[in-house]
Write a protein that holds these residues in place. Structure first.
Motif, PDB file in Angstrom:
ATOM      1  N   ALA A  79      -2.033   1.335  -1.065  1.00  0.00           N
ATOM      2  CA  ALA A  79      -1.715   1.989   0.206  1.00  0.00           C
ATOM      3  C   ALA A  79      -1.804   3.506   0.080  1.00  0.00           C
ATOM      4  O   ALA A  79      -2.319   4.186   0.983  1.00  0.00           O
ATOM      5  N   ASP A  80      -1.314   4.050  -1.030  1.00  0.00           N
ATOM      6  CA  ASP A  80      -1.340   5.502  -1.212  1.00  0.00           C
ATOM      7  C   ASP A  80      -2.769   6.012  -1.385  1.00  0.00           C
ATOM      8  O   ASP A  80      -3.132   7.064  -0.838  1.00  0.00           O
ATOM      9  N   PHE A  81      -3.584   5.283  -2.145  1.00  0.00           N
ATOM     10  CA  PHE A  81      -4.983   5.694  -2.303  1.00  0.00           C
ATOM     11  C   PHE A  81      -5.694   5.709  -0.953  1.00  0.00           C
ATOM     12  O   PHE A  81      -6.404   6.668  -0.616  1.00  0.00           O
ATOM     13  N   ASP A 126      -7.647   8.907   3.947  1.00  0.00           N
ATOM     14  CA  ASP A 126      -7.581   8.868   5.411  1.00  0.00           C
ATOM     15  C   ASP A 126      -8.113   7.536   5.948  1.00  0.00           C
ATOM     16  O   ASP A 126      -8.843   7.486   6.940  1.00  0.00           O
ATOM     17  N   ILE A 127      -7.742   6.447   5.259  1.00  0.00           N
ATOM     18  CA  ILE A 127      -8.147   5.095   5.641  1.00  0.00           C
ATOM     19  C   ILE A 127      -6.898   4.278   5.924  1.00  0.00           C
ATOM     20  O   ILE A 127      -5.926   4.337   5.170  1.00  0.00           O
ATOM     21  N   THR A 128      -6.926   3.529   7.010  1.00  0.00           N
ATOM     22  CA  THR A 128      -5.845   2.587   7.283  1.00  0.00           C
ATOM     23  C   THR A 128      -6.378   1.170   7.127  1.00  0.00           C
ATOM     24  O   THR A 128      -7.530   0.882   7.450  1.00  0.00           O
ATOM     25  N   ALA A 129      -5.527   0.292   6.602  1.00  0.00           N
ATOM     26  CA  ALA A 129      -5.916  -1.088   6.327  1.00  0.00           C
ATOM     27  C   ALA A 129      -4.854  -2.023   6.890  1.00  0.00           C
ATOM     28  O   ALA A 129      -3.816  -1.587   7.399  1.00  0.00           O
ATOM     29  N   THR A 130      -5.118  -3.320   6.781  1.00  0.00           N
ATOM     30  CA  THR A 130      -4.202  -4.337   7.290  1.00  0.00           C
ATOM     31  C   THR A 130      -3.669  -5.146   6.118  1.00  0.00           C
ATOM     32  O   THR A 130      -4.447  -5.675   5.316  1.00  0.00           O
ATOM     33  N   PHE A 131      -2.347  -5.241   6.023  1.00  0.00           N
ATOM     34  CA  PHE A 131      -1.685  -5.946   4.930  1.00  0.00           C
ATOM     35  C   PHE A 131      -0.945  -7.158   5.495  1.00  0.00           C
ATOM     36  O   PHE A 131      -0.023  -7.005   6.302  1.00  0.00           O
ATOM     37  N   PHE A 132      -1.359  -8.354   5.080  1.00  0.00           N
ATOM     38  CA  PHE A 132      -0.687  -9.585   5.488  1.00  0.00           C
ATOM     39  C   PHE A 132       0.341  -9.919   4.407  1.00  0.00           C
ATOM     40  O   PHE A 132      -0.017 -10.240   3.271  1.00  0.00           O
ATOM     41  N   ARG A 179      12.120  -8.430  -1.034  1.00  0.00           N
ATOM     42  CA  ARG A 179      12.326  -7.705  -2.290  1.00  0.00           C
ATOM     43  C   ARG A 179      11.994  -6.224  -2.160  1.00  0.00           C
ATOM     44  O   ARG A 179      12.569  -5.397  -2.866  1.00  0.00           O
ATOM     45  N   HIS A 180      11.042  -5.886  -1.261  1.00  0.00           N
ATOM     46  CA  HIS A 180      10.565  -4.498  -1.164  1.00  0.00           C
ATOM     47  C   HIS A 180      10.492  -4.035   0.296  1.00  0.00           C
ATOM     48  O   HIS A 180       9.428  -3.600   0.757  1.00  0.00           O
ATOM     49  N   PRO A 181      11.583  -4.097   1.055  1.00  0.00           N
ATOM     50  CA  PRO A 181      11.495  -3.718   2.475  1.00  0.00           C
ATOM     51  C   PRO A 181      11.104  -2.266   2.687  1.00  0.00           C
ATOM     52  O   PRO A 181      10.425  -1.931   3.658  1.00  0.00           O
ATOM     53  N   GLY A 182      11.518  -1.391   1.770  1.00  0.00           N
ATOM     54  CA  GLY A 182      11.182   0.021   1.919  1.00  0.00           C
ATOM     55  C   GLY A 182       9.696   0.285   1.781  1.00  0.00           C
ATOM     56  O   GLY A 182       9.153   1.195   2.419  1.00  0.00           O
ATOM     57  N   VAL A 183       9.017  -0.510   0.953  1.00  0.00           N
ATOM     58  CA  VAL A 183       7.568  -0.360   0.781  1.00  0.00           C
ATOM     59  C   VAL A 183       6.858  -0.673   2.094  1.00  0.00           C
ATOM     60  O   VAL A 183       5.977   0.069   2.546  1.00  0.00           O
ATOM     61  N   THR A 184       7.247  -1.769   2.719  1.00  0.00           N
ATOM     62  CA  THR A 184       6.626  -2.161   3.990  1.00  0.00           C
ATOM     63  C   THR A 184       6.854  -1.102   5.054  1.00  0.00           C
ATOM     64  O   THR A 184       5.930  -0.735   5.791  1.00  0.00           O
ATOM     65  N   GLN A 191       2.410   5.386   7.013  1.00  0.00           N
ATOM     66  CA  GLN A 191       1.076   5.833   6.606  1.00  0.00           C
ATOM     67  C   GLN A 191      -0.010   5.385   7.583  1.00  0.00           C
ATOM     68  O   GLN A 191      -1.169   5.765   7.426  1.00  0.00           O
ATOM     69  N   GLY A 192       0.359   4.564   8.565  1.00  0.00           N
ATOM     70  CA  GLY A 192      -0.610   4.112   9.558  1.00  0.00           C
ATOM     71  C   GLY A 192      -1.214   2.754   9.289  1.00  0.00           C
ATOM     72  O   GLY A 192      -2.053   2.282  10.067  1.00  0.00           O
ATOM     73  N   HIS A 193      -0.807   2.100   8.188  1.00  0.00           N
ATOM     74  CA  HIS A 193      -1.321   0.770   7.900  1.00  0.00           C
ATOM     75  C   HIS A 193      -0.707  -0.246   8.862  1.00  0.00           C
ATOM     76  O   HIS A 193       0.362  -0.024   9.433  1.00  0.00           O
ATOM     77  N   VAL A 194      -1.393  -1.366   9.041  1.00  0.00           N
ATOM     78  CA  VAL A 194      -0.932  -2.429   9.927  1.00  0.00           C
ATOM     79  C   VAL A 194      -0.382  -3.573   9.076  1.00  0.00           C
ATOM     80  O   VAL A 194      -0.965  -3.931   8.046  1.00  0.00           O
TER      81      VAL A 194
END
Length: 249
Positions: free
Chosen positions: A64-66, A71-77, A85-90, A96-99
């Motif tokens: 996600a950081d890369f 300046d790219i947004t992606a979709t994470f399922f 376990r990682h709510p802060g990451v989501t 960052q603009g990811h979906v």
């Protein structure tokens, strides 16, 4: 004669099994439900990068950081128990603009094939994602792209659009080298394609170092070829979230 009949019966059984597998697991099958795997028509070189089975640290954040730096947004399922376990990451990925889309709660086959469990898995993940990101997802990708006859009804109940895609490498989850993953992904890249990578493994985590490396190679090469990047909702012209955000308080 008996051997010939037996051979025909076995051939027919094999053909039926192959057809069933294609209908339920293929990236391209539309037999059970509308299951978009690319945009059409496409007038320019645009592609969607998608990631399944996370969040899985530190690899999800590295990807996600890369992408954010590029300046790219992606979709994470994402898998519900991993988000737990990682709510802060989501939540940070949203900034960052990811979906973010729904990818079941447990990523377990035994629960994905039972209608009652399927409903619970989907609804539980919807509730957790809504809490984590402050909006209600409308995109869903089933584990292994598995479509059962009951899945369309379950998704309609949650207001979810199923999303397919093309796997970047058939064995990416087992982590061949970054260059091998990237080479196969680039061979499958087409205008309007939805590429599937894995930042986790069946909701259990695992080392995704080679996937991180492959994504960097793929992004740089596709940019060199003149591609731009879009999220799935942008590519397909569908909503990523319900119009109303979750009320605060």
């Amino acid at each position: 004669m008996a051997d010939r009949r037996r051979g025909r019966w076995l051939s027919a059984l094999g053909a039926a099994a192959a057809a069933g597998y294609w209908a339920m697991f293929s990236s391209y099958s539309q037999m059970i439900c509308d299951f978009p795997f690319r945009a059409r028509p496409v007038d320019d070189r645009v592609i969607a990068l998608t990631f399944d089975d996370g969040p899985n640290e530190p690899f999800t954040s590295q990807i996600a950081d890369f992408l954010h730096e590029q300046d790219i947004t992606a979709t994470f399922f994402q898998v519900g128990r991993c988000v737990e376990r990682h709510p802060g990451v989501t939540a940070r990925m949203i900034d960052q603009g990811h979906v973010i889309g729904n990818h079941s709660w447990s990523h377990q086959m035994t629960r994905c094939i039972r209608p009652g469990a399927q409903r619970v898995e989907t609804a539980r993940t919807q509730a957790l994602l809504t809490e984590a990101i402050g909006r209600v997802p409308m995109l869903y990708r089933p584990p292994w792209l598995l479509r059962t006859p009951t899945l369309p009804r379950v998704l309609r109940g949650e207001g979810l659009q199923p999303i397919s895609g093309v796997f970047c490498h058939a064995f990416e989850v087992f982590q061949p080298s970054a260059r091998r993953i990237a080479r196969r992904a680039l061979a499958k890249a087409r205008p309007g394609a939805i590429l599937i990578f894995h930042d986790g493994f069946d909701g259990r985590g695992g080392d995704r170092t080679n996937t991180v490396g492959a994504v960097k190679i793929v992004v740089r090469e596709l940019r060199r070829q003149g591609y731009r990047f879009a999220t799935v909702d942008e590519l397909l012209g569908v909503p990523a979230y319900r119009a109303e955000e979750k009320a605060n308080g």
